[in-house]
Every structure is written in structure tokens, then in C-alpha cells.
Scaffold this motif. Structure first.
Motif, PDB file in Angstrom:
ATOM      1  N   MET A   1       0.829  -1.191   0.000  1.00 59.92           N
ATOM      2  CA  MET A   1       0.000   0.000   0.000  1.00 59.92           C
ATOM      3  C   MET A   1       0.867   1.245   0.000  1.00 59.92           C
ATOM      4  N   TRP A   2       1.818   1.315   0.921  1.00 56.83           N
ATOM      5  CA  TRP A   2       2.632   2.522   1.016  1.00 56.83           C
ATOM      6  C   TRP A   2       3.923   2.356   0.216  1.00 56.83           C
ATOM      7  N   ASN A   3       3.819   2.597  -1.069  1.00 58.12           N
ATOM      8  CA  ASN A   3       5.025   2.608  -1.899  1.00 58.12           C
ATOM      9  C   ASN A   3       5.585   4.034  -1.928  1.00 58.12           C
ATOM     10  N   SER A   4       6.698   4.202  -2.555  1.00 59.07           N
ATOM     11  CA  SER A   4       7.376   5.510  -2.550  1.00 59.07           C
ATOM     12  C   SER A   4       6.523   6.585  -3.222  1.00 59.07           C
ATOM     13  N   GLU A   5       5.752   6.235  -4.250  1.00 57.97           N
ATOM     14  CA  GLU A   5       4.894   7.214  -4.935  1.00 57.97           C
ATOM     15  C   GLU A   5       3.791   7.716  -3.998  1.00 57.97           C
ATOM     16  N   ASN A   6       3.154   6.776  -3.297  1.00 62.09           N
ATOM     17  CA  ASN A   6       2.085   7.161  -2.372  1.00 62.09           C
ATOM     18  C   ASN A   6       2.616   8.001  -1.218  1.00 62.09           C
ATOM     19  N   ILE A   7       3.809   7.681  -0.732  1.00 64.79           N
ATOM     20  CA  ILE A   7       4.389   8.456   0.367  1.00 64.79           C
ATOM     21  C   ILE A   7       4.702   9.877  -0.093  1.00 64.79           C
ATOM     22  N   GLU A   8       5.237  10.024  -1.295  1.00 71.04           N
ATOM     23  CA  GLU A   8       5.526  11.361  -1.822  1.00 71.04           C
ATOM     24  C   GLU A   8       4.240  12.166  -2.018  1.00 71.04           C
ATOM     25  N   LEU A   9       3.208  11.499  -2.545  1.00 73.64           N
ATOM     26  CA  LEU A   9       1.922  12.171  -2.732  1.00 73.64           C
ATOM     27  C   LEU A   9       1.330  12.566  -1.385  1.00 73.64           C
ATOM     28  N   LEU A  10       1.469  11.687  -0.420  1.00 73.86           N
ATOM     29  CA  LEU A  10       0.994  11.983   0.937  1.00 73.86           C
ATOM     30  C   LEU A  10       1.681  13.223   1.483  1.00 73.86           C
ATOM     31  N   LYS A  11       2.984  13.301   1.343  1.00 77.25           N
ATOM     32  CA  LYS A  11       3.742  14.458   1.836  1.00 77.25           C
ATOM     33  C   LYS A  11       3.330  15.740   1.120  1.00 77.25           C
ATOM     34  N   LEU A  13       0.405  16.428  -0.458  1.00 75.61           N
ATOM     35  CA  LEU A  13      -0.959  16.823  -0.107  1.00 75.61           C
ATOM     36  C   LEU A  13      -1.017  17.370   1.321  1.00 75.61           C
ATOM     37  N   TRP A  14      -0.245  16.762   2.213  1.00 71.07           N
ATOM     38  CA  TRP A  14      -0.225  17.217   3.606  1.00 71.07           C
ATOM     39  C   TRP A  14       0.382  18.613   3.701  1.00 71.07           C
ATOM     40  N   SER A  15       1.439  18.861   2.931  1.00 69.74           N
ATOM     41  CA  SER A  15       2.077  20.185   2.971  1.00 69.74           C
ATOM     42  C   SER A  15       1.186  21.258   2.355  1.00 69.74           C
ATOM     43  N   ARG A  16       0.298  20.864   1.453  1.00 69.33           N
ATOM     44  CA  ARG A  16      -0.653  21.819   0.852  1.00 69.33           C
ATOM     45  C   ARG A  16      -1.808  22.150   1.794  1.00 69.33           C
ATOM     46  N   GLY A  17      -1.929  21.391   2.886  1.00 71.38           N
ATOM     47  CA  GLY A  17      -2.969  21.691   3.861  1.00 71.38           C
ATOM     48  C   GLY A  17      -4.209  20.834   3.761  1.00 71.38           C
ATOM     49  N   GLN A  18      -4.156  19.792   2.964  1.00 68.48           N
ATOM     50  CA  GLN A  18      -5.325  18.921   2.866  1.00 68.48           C
ATOM     51  C   GLN A  18      -5.452  18.084   4.130  1.00 68.48           C
ATOM     52  N   SER A  19      -6.679  17.723   4.459  1.00 69.25           N
ATOM     53  CA  SER A  19      -6.936  16.934   5.665  1.00 69.25           C
ATOM     54  C   SER A  19      -6.615  15.469   5.419  1.00 69.25           C
ATOM     55  N   ALA A  24      -6.971  10.514   2.253  1.00 68.10           N
ATOM     56  CA  ALA A  24      -7.415   9.119   2.224  1.00 68.10           C
ATOM     57  C   ALA A  24      -8.288   8.847   1.000  1.00 68.10           C
ATOM     58  N   GLU A  25      -9.164   9.777   0.657  1.00 66.47           N
ATOM     59  CA  GLU A  25     -10.000   9.609  -0.536  1.00 66.47           C
ATOM     60  C   GLU A  25      -9.134   9.563  -1.794  1.00 66.47           C
ATOM     61  N   ARG A  26      -8.146  10.439  -1.833  1.00 68.56           N
ATOM     62  CA  ARG A  26      -7.273  10.515  -3.011  1.00 68.56           C
ATOM     63  C   ARG A  26      -6.438   9.243  -3.171  1.00 68.56           C
ATOM     64  N   LEU A  27      -5.949   8.687  -2.045  1.00 68.18           N
ATOM     65  CA  LEU A  27      -5.113   7.491  -2.094  1.00 68.18           C
ATOM     66  C   LEU A  27      -5.921   6.194  -2.022  1.00 68.18           C
ATOM     67  N   ASP A  28      -7.211   6.323  -1.889  1.00 67.92           N
ATOM     68  CA  ASP A  28      -8.115   5.171  -1.802  1.00 67.92           C
ATOM     69  C   ASP A  28      -7.731   4.242  -0.645  1.00 67.92           C
ATOM     70  N   CYS A  29      -7.661   4.850   0.538  1.00 68.06           N
ATOM     71  CA  CYS A  29      -7.395   4.088   1.758  1.00 68.06           C
ATOM     72  C   CYS A  29      -8.181   4.727   2.896  1.00 68.06           C
ATOM     73  N   SER A  30      -8.025   4.196   4.102  1.00 71.39           N
ATOM     74  CA  SER A  30      -8.786   4.741   5.230  1.00 71.39           C
ATOM     75  C   SER A  30      -8.081   5.956   5.832  1.00 71.39           C
ATOM     76  N   ARG A  31      -8.846   6.757   6.499  1.00 70.05           N
ATOM     77  CA  ARG A  31      -8.302   7.932   7.176  1.00 70.05           C
ATOM     78  C   ARG A  31      -7.323   7.507   8.263  1.00 70.05           C
ATOM     79  N   SER A  32      -7.646   6.422   8.945  1.00 72.97           N
ATOM     80  CA  SER A  32      -6.777   5.912   9.999  1.00 72.97           C
ATOM     81  C   SER A  32      -5.412   5.515   9.450  1.00 72.97           C
ATOM     82  N   ALA A  33      -5.395   4.915   8.257  1.00 73.86           N
ATOM     83  CA  ALA A  33      -4.124   4.532   7.643  1.00 73.86           C
ATOM     84  C   ALA A  33      -3.280   5.764   7.334  1.00 73.86           C
ATOM     85  N   VAL A  34      -3.934   6.823   6.884  1.00 78.78           N
ATOM     86  CA  VAL A  34      -3.218   8.060   6.570  1.00 78.78           C
ATOM     87  C   VAL A  34      -2.652   8.684   7.842  1.00 78.78           C
ATOM     88  N   THR A  35      -3.459   8.775   8.891  1.00 76.90           N
ATOM     89  CA  THR A  35      -2.968   9.399  10.127  1.00 76.90           C
ATOM     90  C   THR A  35      -1.852   8.563  10.755  1.00 76.90           C
TER      91      THR A  35
END
Length: 102
Positions: A1-11, A13-19, A24-35
Motif C-alpha cells: 500500500m505505502w510505496n514511494s509514490e504514495n508516500i511522496e503524494l501523501l507528503k 498533499l499534507w504540505s498543501r494543507g489537505q486533511s 485518504a479519498e485521493r489514495l483510496d485508503c482509510s483515514r486511519s491509515a493516513v494518520t
């Protein structure tokens, strides 16, 4: 699930201020997994600065019509009504007793 592409996208989106929910919707996973991943990566939000226009509430009035001051008066009035009712009930009972003795 957490490959390098998803981790970069996570970083990103988080730096842009998204919740976490939006990410989680964008990465198609749960909110808990993201947090959880954010915590493991050590990413946190900075504290929000105070608003430039804080809400100022009006001061409470000190008039006698204030609810705090009128409450004891209401209790006193109710108490007086109870005493009047008790006295009236006594007169009715006395009148009934007089009728029964005749």
C-alpha cells in the motif's frame, strides 16, 4: 500500500494543507491509515495562528433584570404563593370541619 509514490503524494498533499480524510479519498485508503503513516513519518501540522479578528463578546449587564438577580425574586414569589395556598387550604379544611360538626 505505502510505496514511494504514495508516500511522496501523501507528503505533498499534507504540505498543501489537505486533511487526512481528503488524502485518504485521493489514495483510496482509510483515514486511519493516513494518520498512522503521518505519525510514523513524523509529519504534524503547525499550530494555527490566532485569528486577526477575534470575536469580542459584549459585557454582561449588571441590571436588576439580569437572570441571576431575578431568580431569587422568582423563588421568593413562588414561596409566597405556596404560603398563601397553604393558608387557603387551611381555611377550606376549617370550613369543611365546621360543616361536618353541625
Amino acid at each position: 500500500m505505502w510505496n514511494s509514490e504514495n508516500i511522496e503524494l501523501l507528503k505533498q498533499l499534507w504540505s498543501r494543507g489537505q486533511s487526512a480524510g481528503q488524502i485518504a479519498e485521493r489514495l483510496d485508503c482509510s483515514r486511519s491509515a493516513v494518520t498512522a503513516k503521518l505519525q510514523r513519518l513524523g509529519l504534524r501540522r503547525a499550530h494555527k495562528p490566532p485569528t486577526s479578528k477575534p470575536m469580542i463578546l459584549p459585557a454582561r449587564s449588571t441590571k436588576s433584570s439580569d437572570a441571576k438577580h431575578s431568580r431569587p425574586m422568582r423563588r421568593a414569589q413562588k414561596k409566597a404563593k405556596r404560603e398563601e395556598y397553604r393558608q387557603q387550604a387551611l381555611y377550606e379544611m376549617l370550613a369543611q370541619a365546621v360543616k361536618n360538626t353541625r
